[in-house]
Scaffold this active site. Structure first.
Site, short mmCIF file in Angstrom:
data_model
loop_
_atom_site.label_atom_id
_atom_site.label_comp_id
_atom_site.label_asym_id
_atom_site.label_seq_id
_atom_site.Cartn_x
_atom_site.Cartn_y
_atom_site.Cartn_z
N GLU A 165 0.79 -1.23 0.00
CA GLU A 165 0.00 0.00 0.00
C GLU A 165 0.83 1.28 0.00
O GLU A 165 0.87 2.03 1.00
CB GLU A 165 -0.99 -0.01 1.17
CG GLU A 165 -1.99 -1.15 1.06
CD GLU A 165 -3.01 -1.20 2.20
OE1 GLU A 165 -2.90 -0.40 3.13
OE2 GLU A 165 -3.91 -2.05 2.14
N GLU A 344 -5.60 -8.33 0.00
CA GLU A 344 -6.29 -8.04 1.26
C GLU A 344 -7.75 -7.72 0.97
O GLU A 344 -8.05 -6.96 0.04
CB GLU A 344 -5.70 -6.80 1.97
CG GLU A 344 -4.36 -7.03 2.61
CD GLU A 344 -3.84 -5.80 3.35
OE1 GLU A 344 -4.67 -4.97 3.80
OE2 GLU A 344 -2.62 -5.67 3.47
O1 IFM Z 1 -4.65 -3.43 8.84
C1 IFM Z 1 -4.50 -2.86 7.59
C2 IFM Z 1 -3.32 -3.42 6.85
O2 IFM Z 1 -2.14 -3.28 7.56
C3 IFM Z 1 -3.13 -2.72 5.53
N1 IFM Z 1 -4.36 -2.69 4.78
C4 IFM Z 1 -5.56 -2.29 5.45
C5 IFM Z 1 -5.73 -3.08 6.73
C6 IFM Z 1 -7.03 -2.67 7.44
O3 IFM Z 1 -6.99 -1.33 7.76
#
Ligand code: IFM
Length: 438
Positions: A165, A344
């Site tokens: 990210e 994710e």
């Molecule tokens: O917990 C985070 C993760 O570290 C990165 N992406 C989003 C998740 C939820 O906020």
């Protein structure tokens, strides 16, 4: 209804080092920017820290038993830079190397694929003191760290993810100021964007030096926003945001250029764009919520996020699974032929242990069903989606929200550190085994 997926679709779950490991001053680890950020006032809810977290550093064997029970095929976790090169540059900490080799060996022994992210936000604090991601020296330090990881772990890793990210590392941490190091400067953000893109390219090049090449990709949290109304200014707001918050990462990596209309002076040096735009093996997409935008000329960006009618998660994040479809459709067009993974997806909910000793997290299951229906649709529509990692394997330190928000399919009792598989864990087990009727 039955949710079925192709036989070779990869099912995993994800975490990140600072969020689950704990043991922050064990095994030769030195502080990261997050240890320091947590110690500052009013940065993290309730003054929470990652000191203990889910204690995975000591309990990974127990967690792998649970992963097997759920049938997870892959575990995506991150390597903590401050465990491998505690000062950011210089000596390699053999204890840290041993820890991750043991984790990887145990995963492989359990038949679980090893998916390692090189950077998920825990920058060694000593590098922050020297300018952090604002400084090009950190990119060079990252290249060396990536080289060490590739040399020490490539034999055990199934897939590499360079950076998690980039948007959060730049905008959230250097403009909005909600994440470490908590700065609020557009000038810094522009530098960080370029340095993170470059760090990705350098790490990718390091992975390519090995005789046995393991697939490498990046995890982007892309925004393909929706305009609040059909007024031309709102449509323009959505277009601008796509450029500023997504294309600024994807254009250089996929096409070797920055979107020119931003007019920002990135600190580009000769050769940088070639390093950044080397071909990748896959793209990771992280998706949680959709954003709806309206024009707002009071804002430097020219737009603002507006409320929607969608139901929200316990973090107030708008649930719209079609937002995921839009992201997948957009990136598949931008990067034709490159395999995609959802690296994710998941939600926070107010989970409690019921009197029967179980966690009946129906709202998380509903969230997952909605999003998996879209995943299925995307595959049927020809989007080259190859796998899905649910976030998160276990409840953990949710950054500025501390431990208030639980994302796991496994509950972590933060006092006893006992693990309880939530109903959503059993739901994922059934999805993975190919038998999910609802
Ligand atoms: O917990 C985070 C993760 O570290 C990165 N992406 C989003 C998740 C939820 O906020």
């Amino acid at each position: 209804m039955k949710l079925e997926f192709p036989e070779d679709f990869l099912w995993g779950s994800a975490t990140a080092s600072y969020q689950v490991e704990g043991a922050t001053d064990e095994g030769g680890r030195k502080p990261s920017i997050w240890d320091v950020f947590c110690s500052e006032e009013n940065r993290v809810a309730n003054g929470d820290t990652g000191e203990i977290a889910a204690d995975q550093y000591h309990r990974y064997a127990e967690d792998i038993v649970i992963m097997r029970e759920l049938g997870l095929q892959a575990y995506r976790f991150s390597i903590a830079w401050p465990r491998i090169i505690p000062e950011g540059v210089g000596e390699v900490n053999e204890e840290g190397v041993t820890y991750y080799r043991n984790l990887m060996l145990a995963l492989r022994k359990a038949g679980i694929k090893v998916v390692a992210t090189l950077y998920h936000w825990d920058l060694p604090y000593s590098l922050e003191l020297r300018g952090g991601w604002r400084s090009r020296d950190t990119v060079e330090a990252f290249r060396t760290y990536a080289r060490v990881c590739v040399e020490r772990f490539n034999d055990l890793v199934d897939q590499w993810i360079t950076i998690n990210e980039p948007w959060c590392i730049s905008y959230l941490s250097h403009l909005i100021g909600e994440h470490a190091p908590g700065h609020q400067s557009l000038e810094e953000t522009v530098k960080v964007i370029h340095h993170i893109n470059l760090a990705h390219g350098m790490a990718l090049a390091e992975c390519r030096t090995q005789e046995i090449r393991k697939p490498v990709g990046i995890s982007w949290n892309l925004f393909v926003p929706r305009n609040a109304t059909r007024r031309s200014e709102d449509m323009e707001a959505a277009r601008k945001s796509l450029i500023r918050e997504s294309r600024v990462f994807t254009d250089p990596v996929l096409h070797g250029t920055y979107p020119s209309e931003l007019g920002w002076q990135f600190p580009i040096e000769p050769g940088d764009m070639d390093i950044i735009s080397q071909p990748m093996d896959f793209i990771g997409v992280n998706y949680y919520q959709e954003t709806v935008l309206a024009a707002d000329m009071q804002q430097e960006s020219g737009y603002r996020v507006v409320p929607t009618w969608q139901p929200t998660t316990s973090q107030n994040w708008a649930i719209n699974q079609y937002g995921l479809y839009r992201v997948l459709e957009w990136i598949a067009k931008e990067a034709p032929g490159i395999p995609l993974y959802i690296t994710e997806n998941g939600c926070a909910s107010d989970d409690v242990i019921d009197p029967d000793g179980r966690v009946h997290d129906r709202d998380r299951i509903e969230y997952l069903i909605k999003h998996l229906e879209v995943v299925k649709q995307a595959i049927e529509d020809g989007i080259p989606l190859k796998g899905y990692y649910q976030w998160s394997f276990i409840d953990n330190f949710e950054w500025a929200w501390g431990y208030e928000k639980r994302f796991g399919i496994v509950y972590c009792d933060y006092k006893s550190l006992q693990r309880i598989i939530k109903d959503s864990g059993y739901f994922m087990r059934d999805i993975i085994s190919g038998f999910c009727e609802y």
